[in-house]
Write a protein that holds these residues in place. Structure first.
Motif, short mmCIF file in Angstrom:
data_model
loop_
_atom_site.label_atom_id
_atom_site.label_comp_id
_atom_site.label_asym_id
_atom_site.label_seq_id
_atom_site.Cartn_x
_atom_site.Cartn_y
_atom_site.Cartn_z
N HIS A 198 16.35 -3.38 65.62
CA HIS A 198 16.60 -3.14 66.96
C HIS A 198 17.99 -3.18 67.53
O HIS A 198 18.37 -2.19 68.38
N ALA A 199 18.85 -3.70 66.86
CA ALA A 199 20.27 -3.82 67.05
C ALA A 199 20.80 -2.45 66.67
O ALA A 199 21.56 -1.96 67.65
N ARG A 200 20.44 -1.85 65.84
CA ARG A 200 20.85 -0.54 65.25
C ARG A 200 20.53 0.42 66.51
O ARG A 200 21.17 1.36 66.71
N SER A 201 19.43 0.37 66.80
CA SER A 201 18.89 1.24 68.06
C SER A 201 19.55 1.20 69.23
O SER A 201 19.57 2.05 70.21
N GLN A 202 20.24 -0.08 69.39
CA GLN A 202 21.09 -0.16 70.67
C GLN A 202 22.60 0.18 70.36
O GLN A 202 23.31 -0.32 71.23
N GLY A 203 22.82 0.75 69.15
CA GLY A 203 24.31 1.09 69.11
C GLY A 203 25.01 0.44 68.02
O GLY A 203 26.28 0.72 67.73
N ALA A 204 24.56 -0.65 67.71
CA ALA A 204 25.56 -1.43 66.66
C ALA A 204 25.47 -0.57 65.32
O ALA A 204 24.52 0.24 64.82
N THR A 205 26.72 -0.50 64.72
CA THR A 205 26.94 0.66 63.65
C THR A 205 27.01 0.00 62.17
O THR A 205 27.25 0.72 61.05
N SER A 206 27.35 -1.28 62.30
CA SER A 206 27.67 -1.96 60.98
C SER A 206 26.23 -2.11 60.05
O SER A 206 25.16 -1.97 60.90
N SER A 207 26.21 -2.82 59.03
CA SER A 207 24.90 -2.79 58.07
C SER A 207 24.39 -4.28 58.09
O SER A 207 25.40 -5.29 58.03
N GLY A 208 23.12 -4.55 57.94
CA GLY A 208 22.71 -5.85 57.99
C GLY A 208 21.51 -5.88 56.92
O GLY A 208 20.76 -4.66 56.93
N THR A 209 21.35 -6.93 56.04
CA THR A 209 19.96 -6.77 55.38
C THR A 209 19.48 -8.51 55.42
O THR A 209 20.30 -9.21 55.45
N VAL A 210 18.36 -8.50 55.09
CA VAL A 210 17.63 -9.82 54.94
C VAL A 210 16.85 -9.95 53.65
O VAL A 210 16.09 -8.96 53.30
N VAL A 211 16.96 -10.87 52.97
CA VAL A 211 16.36 -11.15 51.73
C VAL A 211 15.47 -12.52 52.07
O VAL A 211 15.92 -13.58 52.46
N CYS A 212 14.30 -12.25 51.88
CA CYS A 212 13.43 -13.59 51.61
C CYS A 212 13.26 -14.22 50.33
O CYS A 212 13.01 -13.86 49.36
N GLY A 213 13.52 -15.50 50.65
CA GLY A 213 13.76 -16.42 49.37
C GLY A 213 14.53 -17.99 49.73
O GLY A 213 14.44 -18.29 50.90
#
Length: 318
Positions: free
Chosen positions: A95-110
């Motif tokens: 959602h943040a990327r769709s609003q114009g955020a240009t940096s990268s993010g990732t989520v790991v479940c653990g």
């Protein structure tokens, strides 16, 4: 006499939590009862990092730290124990990327207590800021719907029923678990990097538990981190010379019941923001990378780093 760390007050609740999230987060985010205020995350990221830096949240919940980081031009990695919240954090990143955020993010479940098995060792020595908050068990947040003639309906007031979650293990095991997590985080921090945690005291069987104090003592005694700052992040608004309460129904209800029993209990109006600093050496990187070669002490762009998670993990970059 021991020198005290700097102390400041952050005006982080001038707007309500709902107002701060607005359309910046997907609507389902309201279901998590223990969310960090976006303004706390945003100010910590602004104060302790620069654009292009890497931010880590080892207990990321719905991804508040990650969302605020990528909106601010920082890259972000999150780990979340509960699969539904991990998926919601991924949705918030998209959602943040769709609003114009240009940096990268990732989520790991653990389980962040096994952080070294979840994340790519090449991240060692590259994290500038670890920003997180410990779990609190039965929360004083949630949603309430009035039912005329039938009281109220409570929902979304627990974020976990898994007995292995740190939220349910008791104070001593919670502190030990947090030490395990932060020790693993220091192996990822760059020299001089920052660990910041929002922590509040809580009531248990009529006793106020000083969780900020317990964690501060344990962290300074049992890790290489040193206390750098201790800030007050307000949970109440400030208007002229008055505080504007932002307490949840559950907090108000608990205080009213205590006062009915003659106990002089008050609403909590702030969270402690404990800020620790990693030593200015590469020792943490050496511990994580082991025999994989010399530690990387200078930051590198994530765009040139390849994957952030181990190959068998299901983490998804946003």
């Amino acid at each position: 006499m021991t020198e005290q760390p700097p102390l400041s007050v952050w005006l982080t609740a001038q707007r309500t939590a709902r107002g701060q999230r607005g359309d910046r987060y997907v609507p389902a985010s309201t279901a998590h009862p223990g969310k960090m205020l976006p303004s706390i995350a945003a100010q910590a990221i602004t104060d302790y990092t620069q654009p292009g830096d890497l931010v880590l949240d080892p207990m990321c919940g719905i991804g508040t730290t990650l969302v605020e980081a990528i909106h601010a031009g920082r890259d972000a990695v999150g780990v979340e124990y509960e699969a539904p919240w991990a998926q919601l954090a991924r949705r918030n990143l998209h959602h943040a990327r769709s609003q114009g955020a240009t940096s990268s993010g990732t989520v790991v479940c653990g389980d962040a207590r096994q952080l070294d098995t979840l994340l790519d060792p090449d991240l060692a020595g590259r994290v500038t800021l670890v920003l997180t908050s410990p779990p609190y068990g039965a929360s004083l947040h949630g949603q309430v719907t009035p039912r005329p003639g039938a009281g109220i309906e409570k929902r979304d007031y627990r974020y976990s029923r898994d007995r292995d979650n740190l939220a349910h293990v008791g104070l001593d095991k919670l502190v030990t678990g947090m030490i395990d997590i932060l020790t693993a985080c220091t192996a990822l921090l760059r020299p001089g990097g920052i660990v910041a945690m929002t922590v509040r005291p809580y009531w248990s069987r009529g006793v106020l538990v000083d969780l900020p104090g317990r964690l501060t003592t344990a962290i300074t005694d049992r890790t290489d981190l040193t206390l750098f700052e201790r800030n007050i992040a307000l949970l109440a608004g400030v208007r002229d010379d008055s505080l504007i309460p932002r307490a949840s129904f559950f907090q108000l209800d608990q205080v009213r019941k205590a006062r009915t029993r003659g106990l002089p209990r008050h609403l909590l109006a702030h969270e402690d923001l404990l800020v620790f600093r990693n030593p200015p050496t590469c020792s943490g990187s050496e511990k994580l990378k082991g025999s994989q070669g010399e530690p990387e002490c200078s930051p590198r762009s994530l765009s040139s780093s390849g994957t952030w998670v181990r190959a068998d993990d299901t983490g998804i970059a946003a």
